[in-house]
Design a protein around this motif. Structure first.
Motif, PDB file in Angstrom:
ATOM      1  N   ASN A  67       0.827  -1.213   0.000  1.00 16.68           N
ATOM      2  CA  ASN A  67       0.000   0.000   0.000  1.00 16.68           C
ATOM      3  C   ASN A  67       0.860   1.262   0.000  1.00 16.68           C
ATOM      4  O   ASN A  67       0.444   2.324  -0.482  1.00 16.68           O
ATOM      5  CB  ASN A  67      -0.946   0.008   1.207  1.00 16.68           C
ATOM      6  N   GLY A  68       2.093   1.148   0.518  1.00 16.18           N
ATOM      7  CA  GLY A  68       3.000   2.282   0.506  1.00 16.18           C
ATOM      8  C   GLY A  68       3.369   2.709  -0.907  1.00 16.18           C
ATOM      9  O   GLY A  68       3.551   3.892  -1.182  1.00 16.18           O
ATOM     10  N   GLU A  69       3.472   1.737  -1.811  1.00 15.33           N
ATOM     11  CA  GLU A  69       3.785   2.069  -3.210  1.00 15.33           C
ATOM     12  C   GLU A  69       2.667   2.913  -3.824  1.00 15.33           C
ATOM     13  O   GLU A  69       2.923   3.838  -4.600  1.00 15.33           O
ATOM     14  CB  GLU A  69       3.978   0.789  -4.026  1.00 15.33           C
ATOM     15  N   ILE A  70       1.434   2.593  -3.491  1.00 12.72           N
ATOM     16  CA  ILE A  70       0.296   3.336  -4.036  1.00 12.72           C
ATOM     17  C   ILE A  70       0.300   4.774  -3.516  1.00 12.72           C
ATOM     18  O   ILE A  70       0.193   5.742  -4.279  1.00 12.72           O
ATOM     19  CB  ILE A  70      -1.036   2.654  -3.665  1.00 12.72           C
ATOM     20  N   ALA A  71       0.431   4.909  -2.192  1.00 12.72           N
ATOM     21  CA  ALA A  71       0.431   6.240  -1.586  1.00 12.72           C
ATOM     22  C   ALA A  71       1.618   7.062  -2.080  1.00 12.72           C
ATOM     23  O   ALA A  71       1.494   8.268  -2.318  1.00 12.72           O
ATOM     24  CB  ALA A  71       0.457   6.125  -0.066  1.00 12.72           C
ATOM     25  N   ALA A  72       2.775   6.410  -2.257  1.00 13.49           N
ATOM     26  CA  ALA A  72       3.972   7.115  -2.723  1.00 13.49           C
ATOM     27  C   ALA A  72       3.771   7.649  -4.141  1.00 13.49           C
ATOM     28  O   ALA A  72       4.183   8.780  -4.453  1.00 13.49           O
ATOM     29  CB  ALA A  72       5.180   6.185  -2.679  1.00 13.49           C
TER      30      ALA A  72
END
Length: 299
Positions: free
Chosen positions: A31-36
């Motif tokens: 999910n961090g990749e999406i937010a980033a």
């Protein structure tokens, strides 16, 4: 750019799980990749590959289309379909990711087909306990970096690194040990790949990630202007609104969103200190690395 790749969820990493320990602790968070990706857009960087959440049926969508090398890494655990893939960090079943039955939540990331050139990050960590890197013990480390040809000026590359440091500080990514540019393009932008070590601990702000900023005390004027627009709680509201449209929403918890606002404030305070000691004509730079002179700055 052409096809896509699948980055899978690591078992047991729930949205609200706090990753303690070293600032680079824990496995990647999909999910961090999406937010980033969306944060990069909001900041005006646009240097992070497109990322979007997906629910995948491993039995129907992945296994029938998997290459033999990937297929041989699939296994069953507690009646759940799992696999560990083929990569440097893939250590067999112990590093495997599992779905719930055959369903898995993950992130699809746009694959960049252009060849990349890899560089060691000047502010990389040692990853050895009780052993500090040179930048951690030398307050004037930036002076040494400025002696390297690709960073002289200060050049565009160093300004890219400082943009990336601010970006990484906001998302809590302390794992930027290397960086990539497009090969055969010496003036290529720095590409912000591999942002999975992000949004692990909303209670901790790892200030050392900002070392390129507070040691060099320079920033693109455009980056500063964007940060100024996003302070006072604006960033979290904008990002939350955008992320609400992702298929695996909610992507971030409220605590992580609040942490972003808190970190924007800390970046602005760092810049205030830089201006106090160096004067704004030496802090603010144009895109090409030239100073912008005196600017009116709202309090």
């Amino acid at each position: 750019m052409k096809t896509t790749k699948i980055e899978t969820i690591v078992c047991g990493f729930e949205r609200d799980q706090v990753i303690a320990g070293q600032p680079y602790a824990g496995q990647d968070r999909h999910n961090g990749e999406i937010a980033a990706f969306h944060l990069s857009r909001i900041l005006g960087f646009r240097k992070t590959p497109i990322a979007v959440g997906r629910y995948l049926n491993l039995e129907k969508e992945v296994i029938p289309n998997a290459a033999p090398r990937l297929l041989e890494t699939f296994f069953m655990k507690d009646n759940n379909t799992c696999f560990y893939g083929k990569c440097y960090y893939c250590k067999g079943k112990e590093s495997g990711a599992c779905g719930k039955k055959h369903m898995m939540e993950g992130t699809v990331v746009l694959w960049i087909s252009h060849k990349m050139q890899l560089f060691r990050h000047p502010w990389s960590r040692t990853y050895v306990q009780n052993k500090k890197a040179k930048w951690e013990v030398d307050e004037k480390f930036c002076d040494k970096v400025l002696q390297i040809d690709m960073y002289k000026g200060p050049g565009v590359r160093l300004l890219d690194i400082i943009d990336t440091a601010i970006f990484d500080y906001l998302i809590g990514n302390a794992d930027r040990h290397h960086y990539e540019i497009f090969q055969y393009l010496p003036d290529s932008m720095l590409i912000m790949l591999d942002n999975g070590k992000s949004f692990g601990n909303p209670y901790h702000d790892e200030r050392s990630i900002l070392a390129p900023l507070y040691q060099c005390c320079i920033i693109r004027w455009a980056t500063f202007e964007r940060l100024r627009l996003l302070r006072n709680g604006v960033l979290s509201k904008v990002l939350e609104s955008i992320l609400s449209f992702d298929p695996i929403s909610p992507v971030l918890t409220t605590l992580h969103l609040r942490a972003l606002d808190r970190r924007v404030t800390q970046v602005m305070l760092t810049l205030t200190n830089c201006i106090k000691h160096n004067g704004q004509n030496k802090v603010f730079m144009e895109v090409d690395g030239q100073g912008v002179g005196e600017k009116h700055i709202d309090p």
